[in-house]
Design a protein around this motif. Structure first.
Motif, mmCIF file in Angstrom:
data_model
loop_
_atom_site.group_PDB
_atom_site.id
_atom_site.type_symbol
_atom_site.label_atom_id
_atom_site.label_comp_id
_atom_site.label_asym_id
_atom_site.label_seq_id
_atom_site.Cartn_x
_atom_site.Cartn_y
_atom_site.Cartn_z
ATOM 1 N N HIS A 177 45.296 0.407 46.647
ATOM 2 C CA HIS A 177 44.263 0.320 45.576
ATOM 3 C C HIS A 177 42.939 1.569 46.000
ATOM 4 N N PRO A 178 43.936 2.411 45.220
ATOM 5 C CA PRO A 178 42.552 4.208 45.425
ATOM 6 C C PRO A 178 41.990 3.405 44.624
ATOM 7 N N GLU A 179 41.790 2.631 43.511
ATOM 8 C CA GLU A 179 40.332 2.006 43.406
ATOM 9 C C GLU A 179 39.386 1.690 43.633
ATOM 10 N N TYR A 180 39.770 1.266 45.631
ATOM 11 C CA TYR A 180 38.363 0.431 46.165
ATOM 12 C C TYR A 180 38.031 1.575 46.139
ATOM 13 N N LEU A 181 36.824 1.114 47.229
ATOM 14 C CA LEU A 181 36.164 2.119 47.595
ATOM 15 C C LEU A 181 36.281 2.803 48.584
ATOM 16 N N PRO A 182 35.409 3.849 48.371
ATOM 17 C CA PRO A 182 36.006 5.086 49.331
ATOM 18 C C PRO A 182 35.491 5.173 50.604
ATOM 19 N N ALA A 183 35.895 5.585 51.835
ATOM 20 C CA ALA A 183 35.825 5.593 53.239
ATOM 21 C C ALA A 183 34.791 5.717 53.655
ATOM 22 N N ALA A 184 34.273 7.012 52.665
ATOM 23 C CA ALA A 184 32.577 7.151 53.518
ATOM 24 C C ALA A 184 31.529 5.935 52.386
ATOM 25 N N VAL A 185 32.263 5.144 51.866
ATOM 26 C CA VAL A 185 30.842 4.211 51.425
ATOM 27 C C VAL A 185 31.592 2.951 52.393
ATOM 28 N N VAL A 186 32.801 2.904 53.045
ATOM 29 C CA VAL A 186 32.836 2.134 53.951
ATOM 30 C C VAL A 186 32.363 2.420 55.181
ATOM 31 N N ASN A 187 32.021 3.329 55.599
ATOM 32 C CA ASN A 187 31.706 4.023 57.069
ATOM 33 C C ASN A 187 30.373 3.403 56.816
ATOM 34 N N GLY A 188 30.124 4.252 55.744
ATOM 35 C CA GLY A 188 28.283 3.979 55.348
ATOM 36 C C GLY A 188 27.871 2.813 55.567
ATOM 37 N N TYR A 189 28.566 1.514 55.048
ATOM 38 C CA TYR A 189 28.372 0.004 55.305
ATOM 39 C C TYR A 189 28.142 0.019 56.911
ATOM 40 N N TYR A 190 28.665 0.163 57.309
ATOM 41 C CA TYR A 190 28.551 -0.162 59.046
ATOM 42 C C TYR A 190 27.938 0.817 59.157
ATOM 43 N N LEU A 191 27.134 2.148 59.238
ATOM 44 C CA LEU A 191 26.453 2.189 59.596
ATOM 45 C C LEU A 191 25.174 2.520 59.757
ATOM 46 N N VAL A 192 25.292 1.751 58.569
ATOM 47 C CA VAL A 192 23.933 0.663 57.566
ATOM 48 C C VAL A 192 23.616 -0.811 58.700
ATOM 49 N N ALA A 193 24.372 -0.890 59.424
ATOM 50 C CA ALA A 193 24.800 -2.186 59.722
ATOM 51 C C ALA A 193 24.204 -2.255 60.988
ATOM 52 N N TYR A 194 24.637 -1.224 62.242
ATOM 53 C CA TYR A 194 24.314 -0.328 63.262
ATOM 54 C C TYR A 194 23.097 -0.055 63.684
ATOM 55 N N VAL A 195 22.575 0.180 62.740
ATOM 56 C CA VAL A 195 21.477 0.729 62.708
ATOM 57 C C VAL A 195 19.821 -0.488 62.789
ATOM 58 N N LEU A 196 20.658 -1.419 61.602
ATOM 59 C CA LEU A 196 18.988 -2.089 61.786
ATOM 60 C C LEU A 196 19.703 -3.210 62.830
ATOM 61 N N LEU A 197 20.708 -3.343 63.664
ATOM 62 C CA LEU A 197 21.314 -3.945 64.502
ATOM 63 C C LEU A 197 20.165 -3.755 65.897
#
Length: 223
Positions: A177-197
C-alpha cells in the motif's frame, strides 16, 4: 437533660442514598465500559498487532468513555440528583479509565519512559484520591474544587491516550500500500501524542501541588 444530636450528623445522607439515579446508572455503565476496554486491549496485544480490529474497537470504546466523562455529572445537576455515592464514584470512573490505559500502554511499551511517566501519574492520582477521603472525613472538612490545571490535565491526557490507542501505524506506507501515509507523518503523529502526554503530566503534577497547597495551606481568602 437529653443530649442534642449534632444537626450535621443528623442530616448527613447515606452513601447508598439515591444509588439508582440516572446519573449514577451512567457512572456504573462507564465503569463497565472500562472493564470491556481492558479486555479488548489485552486481546488485541501491543499496538493491536495480535488483532488490529480489536485494537480499533478498544480505541473507539476508550474515546467514547473519555468523551462522556461529564455526562453523569451533568445529569445529576440537571435532575437535582447529586448524591454522595455519585460524588465518590464519578471521579473514580474517570481515573479507572485513564490509569487503565496508562498501565496497558506501559505494559506494551508503546511510548518512551512509559513506566516512569505512568508511575508519576498513578502516584498523583492515588495520592489526591486518598487525600480527598481524608479531607471529607475531617470535622468541617471541605473538598477543594478542581482547578483549571486539573481540568486541562484531563483534556490533554484524554487526547494523548486516545491518539496512542488508535493504531495509526496501520495507516503507514507499505510495499502493498504505497498510497498510505508516509512514515514521517506517522512518526509525527506519535511525536505529537507524546508531547501532549508530557504536557498532561506537567499539569497533573502542578494541579496536585495546587490541591495540596489549597487543602493544607489555604490562603486567608480560602480559609
Amino acid at each position: 437533660m437529653a443530649e442534642k444530636n449534632n444537626p450535621d450528623e443528623r442530616s448527613k445522607p447515606s452513601l447508598l442514598e439515591g444509588w439508582n439515579t440516572s446519573a449514577n446508572l451512567v457512572t456504573y455503565a462507564r465503569i463497565v465500559l472500562v472493564v470491556v476496554y481492558i479486555v479488548l486491549t489485552v486481546m488485541a496485544g501491543p499496538s493491536g498487532r495480535d488483532d488490529v480490529t480489536l485494537r480499533w474497537a478498544s480505541a473507539v470504546l476508550f474515546i467514547v468513555a473519555a468523551s462522556t466523562d461529564k455526562v453523569d455529572g451533568w445529569l445529576a445537576r440537571r435532575n437535582n440528583e447529586v448524591t454522595e455515592l455519585g460524588k465518590l464514584m464519578d471521579p473514580i470512573a474517570d481515573k479507572l479509565l485513564m490509569c487503565s490505559a496508562l498501565i496497558l500502554l506501559s505494559a506494551f511499551g508503546e511510548f518512551t519512559w512509559a513506566w516512569a511517566i505512568t508511575a508519576l501519574f498513578l502516584i498523583r492520582e492515588i495520592g489526591i484520591t486518598l487525600m480527598r477521603f481524608f479531607v471529607m472525613e475531617r470535622p468541617g472538612g471541605k473538598v477543594i474544587a478542581a482547578a483549571w490545571p486539573g481540568k486541562l490535565k484531563t483534556v490533554f491526557q484524554s487526547i494523548a491516550l486516545s491518539m496512542y490507542m488508535l493504531p495509526a501505524w496501520t495507516l503507514g506506507q507499505t510495499v502493498e500500500h504505497p498510497e498510505y501515509l508516509p512514515a514521517a507523518v506517522v512518526n509525527g503523529y506519535y511525536l505529537v501524542a507524546y508531547v501532549l502526554l508530557l504536557v498532561a503530566l506537567v499539569l497533573c503534577l502542578y494541579s496536585g501541588f495546587v490541591y495540596v497547597k489549597g487543602t493544607f495551606f489555604p490562603s486567608r481568602k480560602e480559609a
